[in-house]
Design an enzyme around this catalytic site. Structure first.
Site, mmCIF file in Angstrom:
data_model
loop_
_atom_site.group_PDB
_atom_site.id
_atom_site.type_symbol
_atom_site.label_atom_id
_atom_site.label_comp_id
_atom_site.label_asym_id
_atom_site.label_seq_id
_atom_site.Cartn_x
_atom_site.Cartn_y
_atom_site.Cartn_z
ATOM 1 N N LYS A 117 0.860 -1.195 0.024
ATOM 2 C CA LYS A 117 -0.001 0.026 0.161
ATOM 3 C C LYS A 117 0.699 1.313 -0.068
ATOM 4 O O LYS A 117 0.572 2.154 -0.762
ATOM 5 C CB LYS A 117 -0.911 0.006 1.191
ATOM 6 C CG LYS A 117 -1.618 0.967 1.675
ATOM 7 C CD LYS A 117 -2.749 1.141 2.664
ATOM 8 C CE LYS A 117 -1.906 0.588 3.969
ATOM 9 N NZ LYS A 117 -1.578 1.643 4.705
ATOM 10 N N THR A 118 1.841 1.345 0.916
ATOM 11 C CA THR A 118 2.736 2.535 0.992
ATOM 12 C C THR A 118 3.407 2.615 -0.098
ATOM 13 O O THR A 118 3.661 3.813 -0.669
ATOM 14 C CB THR A 118 3.631 2.356 2.215
ATOM 15 O OG1 THR A 118 2.784 2.129 3.426
ATOM 16 C CG2 THR A 118 4.105 3.739 2.467
ATOM 17 N N ASP A 158 -4.592 8.052 3.439
ATOM 18 C CA ASP A 158 -4.329 6.631 3.892
ATOM 19 C C ASP A 158 -5.036 6.049 5.156
ATOM 20 O O ASP A 158 -5.754 6.803 5.771
ATOM 21 C CB ASP A 158 -2.804 6.521 4.500
ATOM 22 C CG ASP A 158 -2.198 5.093 4.269
ATOM 23 O OD1 ASP A 158 -2.894 4.302 3.787
ATOM 24 O OD2 ASP A 158 -1.252 4.929 4.786
ATOM 25 N N GLU A 159 -5.288 4.672 5.119
ATOM 26 C CA GLU A 159 -6.103 4.294 6.352
ATOM 27 C C GLU A 159 -7.336 5.010 6.390
ATOM 28 O O GLU A 159 -7.907 5.365 7.421
ATOM 29 C CB GLU A 159 -5.254 4.482 7.785
ATOM 30 C CG GLU A 159 -3.871 3.880 7.766
ATOM 31 C CD GLU A 159 -3.649 2.339 7.609
ATOM 32 O OE1 GLU A 159 -4.785 1.760 7.541
ATOM 33 O OE2 GLU A 159 -2.600 1.916 7.854
ATOM 34 N N GLN A 219 -9.283 -4.162 8.460
ATOM 35 C CA GLN A 219 -8.636 -3.692 9.219
ATOM 36 C C GLN A 219 -9.080 -2.393 10.311
ATOM 37 O O GLN A 219 -8.286 -1.534 10.606
ATOM 38 C CB GLN A 219 -7.250 -3.473 8.650
ATOM 39 C CG GLN A 219 -6.585 -4.326 7.987
ATOM 40 C CD GLN A 219 -5.156 -4.068 7.498
ATOM 41 O OE1 GLN A 219 -4.259 -3.907 8.334
ATOM 42 N NE2 GLN A 219 -5.293 -4.098 6.020
ATOM 43 N N ARG A 267 0.554 -9.457 10.729
ATOM 44 C CA ARG A 267 1.616 -8.679 11.040
ATOM 45 C C ARG A 267 3.004 -9.532 11.011
ATOM 46 O O ARG A 267 3.878 -9.212 10.603
ATOM 47 C CB ARG A 267 1.889 -8.003 12.387
ATOM 48 C CG ARG A 267 0.755 -7.194 12.655
ATOM 49 C CD ARG A 267 0.640 -5.754 11.798
ATOM 50 N NE ARG A 267 -0.281 -6.025 11.016
ATOM 51 C CZ ARG A 267 -0.567 -5.459 9.793
ATOM 52 N NH1 ARG A 267 0.093 -4.669 9.603
ATOM 53 N NH2 ARG A 267 -1.897 -5.740 9.025
#
Length: 729
Positions: free
Chosen positions: A34-35, A221-222, A252, A610
């Protein structure tokens, strides 16, 4: 450059990067790059002359994520095009905007940002003034309710017009006075930063036009973690160009307790029916076993956007499930497994132990100390909340904003000057009577105002002299702001208030506290190095917006102890998730609420994803709850992971012995007592409708203090015997 930016991206990532016009929804699964995709999109827009760096703003949720974005962009964009990269948190963007333009809505640029501790102190003060019993009506409940109301843009007037019971009526009075007090103290809480910026853009059309035309591209983002106000700000900023790109994953969404609204992703598709939707489904992080197990878990949820995650990674090791007898046994197992990993040369900083609540870290910390395993704990006693750091910050806040009562009251008698609580109460009364801040009330006192002296006839000449000395010191410091740098101001503050002497002569662990102050000075030095000519105002804003994860060290040789909430955005070779029991994960507050259970499941999903290579899931047969040891039921989430992904040689047997079956009535009683939380509206068969204002442990039960809406008033009932039910209204 165009080809270079697209070269190492997969097909959906390339589509995101090259989709430059119009609204865009990116559903990005965990570990899907994503980043990388966001930063490449920003670089693509700049390098291909769609706009300059000043015309793009990227919003995220932690300073750490914003800095990572900036660092990546520094390698992707040519130096001559790196004029200014606007990547920041929502709160940082709003704080800076209000510093510059807040005067349009009567906000002074030197406002103080109140954290939750400052809020709580102010609420306690207001409750005392309103004679509200803090034992029956905990101040923390009011803080939480105010934040919830603000996140929905509900004013105190709205609350007052929609009260349903006695608690609501008290809350509306607290909320009103809190709002007026903040304004008087020239202070904003975190919710205000968002709300006031939203108000500024809505009510000042010239500024809305300026921002929406300047920012040709807005990226959030998020996005699943945004609340109503944050989404509104994003829409206002994109109102002219409509190039709003939101990146998120409903699976998430784990911050509803911070008033995040998972529905924003659904609303986005309704608000922008022409929006493109692109899914990033390939996972680059986890082994296929870990990913498949996590997928099976999250598919139980109903409130989600389907995203078929997949990976080219190898299958990896099976997930290890282990039950200990108690927390110490559980911790010992974790440490033993860590030692095995270290023998295989796994770096310490690639191991994380995750848990639902901070309190669970105790047994793990003890085991780490006992067996000599280096660790860092994220979210313990935060650096900026330590006594000595909070003190120096309070001094600096008063220099910057004399109207900040909470900070002034904290240090008015530090070092001790013989100013007792009764004297402070009298000063507060004068501030209230004259509609002034505490600082202004002190100025009136030392000005020989006859009316004030009459009101305060019990204040001694010695105390009056102390007040004058305090004000003189702050006045001197304020006069030096233009001539001294930030570090010199801090040193002069410590000198004038004799704070080093106070620490060394009065406080426990003086060496440690003074070392912490040295660390504080280093942070100020670093801030001024990175921000030339930085003001005290800017420094205070910066430390107000620091989060736990921002201070985490990634390269040191220590394992990481961290809550599941704080783990989002991080990754490790090996992850241990402990405390997989009903009442812990899922948490007791969620047990009778389907939506909250789904969020708890998402939290577990975040923790699982994670892990890159190894995942350990542990639970204990007995666990401390509310200061007592109780028998635990395994988390329901464990049954939602197919057995084929679990190591069958290590997994524990289910509790089914005769002695354990006898304990089931006790377990049912425990479950009954953990259904409710403060603020729940309930119905009692005899007393009618009410609201829970406090919950207190009582042996193997819980005592609930309930404010009933009729003439019954306030009652204290044991939950297991109360026969109360949650209200559906």
């Amino acid at each position: 450059m165009k080809n270079d930016l697209l070269e190492n991206l997969n097909k959906p990532q390339k589509k995101v990067v090259t989709s430059t016009d119009g609204p865009l929804l990116v559903v990005a699964g965990p570990g899907s790059g994503k980043t990388r995709t966001i930063t490449h999109r920003i670089a693509y827009l700049i390098e291909n002359n769609h706009c300059s760096s000043e015309n793009i703003i990227a919003m995220t949720f932690t300073n750490k994520a914003a800095e990572e974005m900036k660092n990546r962009l520094s390698f992707l964009i040519k130096p001559n095009k790196q004029n200014k990269i606007n990547a920041s948190t929502f709160h940082s963007f709003c704080a800076k905007t209000l510093r510059i333009y807040g005067n349009h809505i009567k906000i002074n640029s030197n406002f103080t940002i109140y954290d939750d501790l400052d809020q709580l102190a102010l609420i306690k003060q207001i409750a005392k003034e309103l004679e509200i019993d803090p034992k029956k009506f905990p101040p923390k409940a009011f803080v939480s309710n105010i934040s919830a109301a603000k996140s929905k843009l509900q004013t105190y007037e709205y609350i007052a017009a929609n009260t349903e019971n006695y608690f609501d009526e008290l809350f509306s009075r607290i909320y009103k006075k809190y709002t007026l007090k903040l304004s008087q103290l020239n202070s904003l809480d975190f919710d205000d930063l968002l709300i006031k910026t939203c108000t500024l853009l809505e009510e000042t059309s010239i500024l809305k036009d300026k921002f929406s035309q300047q920012y040709k591209y807005i990226m959030v983002d998020e996005f699943q973690d945004t609340n109503l106000v944050q989404y509104k700000i994003a829409k206002l900023l994109s109102s002219y160009n409509r190039n709003l790109c939101v990146v998120g994953d409903p699976d998430q969404s784990i911050y509803s307790w911070r008033n995040a609204d998972i529905q924003n992703i659904i609303k986005f598709q309704k608000d922008f029916p022409d929006a493109k939707k692109i899914s990033l489904s390939e996972n680059y992080r986890s082994s296929s076993i870990i990913l498949s197990a996590a997928k099976n878990l999250i598919e139980v949820n109903t409130l989600r956007i389907k995203n078929e995650l997949w990976t080219k990674n190898n299958s990896g090791d099976l997930i290890i499930l282990k039950e200990g007898f108690n927390q110490d046994d559980e911790a010992k197992f974790v440490i033993n497994e860590i030692k095995k990993l270290l023998a295989k040369n796994t770096p310490l900083n690639q191991i994380a132990i995750m848990y639902r609540t901070n309190a669970q870290s105790r047994a793990i910390e003890n085991a780490c100390l006992k067996y000599g395993v280096p660790y860092q704990i994220i979210g313990g006693l935060k650096f900026y909340r330590r006594q000595e750091i909070k003190d120096i910050t309070s001094y600096l806040r008063v220099i910057n904003n004399p109207n900040d009562d909470i900070s002034l009251l904290r240090i008015i008698n530090i070092p001790p000057k013989g100013i007792g609580n009764k004297t402070i109460d009298r000063i507060k009364r004068i501030a209230e009577l004259t509609n002034n801040s505490i600082y202004s009330a002190l100025e009136l006192l030392i000005s020989d105002n006859k009316q004030i002296e009459l009101e305060l006839n019990n204040i001694s000449k010695t105390q009056k002299k102390s007040f004058k000395e305090i004000l003189d010191k702050f006045s001197k410091l304020r006069s030096k702001l233009d001539n001294l740098n930030l570090l010199e101001i801090i040193d002069l503050t410590l000198e004038l208030f004799s704070y080093e002497k106070y620490i060394k002569n009065t406080l426990d662990n003086p060496e440690e506290k003074w070392e912490n102050l040295k660390e504080f000075k280093i942070s100020a030095q670093e801030f001024t190095t990175e921000n030339t000519n930085a003001s005290l105002n800017e420094f205070l804003e910066n430390i107000s917006l620091v989060s736990d994860v921002d201070s985490m060290e990634e390269k040191i040789s220590k394992i990481t102890l961290i809550t599941l909430h704080q783990s989002k955005g991080l990754e490790y070779n090996t992850v241990f998730i402990i405390g997989l029991e009903e009442g812990l994960l899922p948490h007791s507050r969620s047990l009778d609420n389907t939506e909250q259970i789904e969020e708890e499941r998402r939290l577990f999903y975040v923790g699982m994803t994670r892990a890159k290579r190894n995942l350990f899931l542990t639970r204990s047969f007995k666990h401390g709850l509310w200061g007592e040891t109780r028998i635990n039921i395994p988390s329901r989430f464990l049954k939602e992971i197919p057995r084929k992904y679990i190591d069958n040689n290590i997994k524990s047997k289910e509790h089914n012995t005769p002695s354990q079956i006898k304990l089931q009535p006790h377990i049912n009683k425990v479950e009954n007592t953990i259904k409710f939380k403060v603020g729940d509206k309930i119905i009692h068969p005899k007393f009618g409708e009410g609201i829970i204002v406090s919950l207190t442990p009582a042996q193997e039960d819980v005592q609930a203090t309930i404010a009933f809406s009729n003439n019954t008033g306030i009652k204290s009932l044991l939950l297991s015997l109360s026969k109360i039910k949650k209200s559906t209204k």
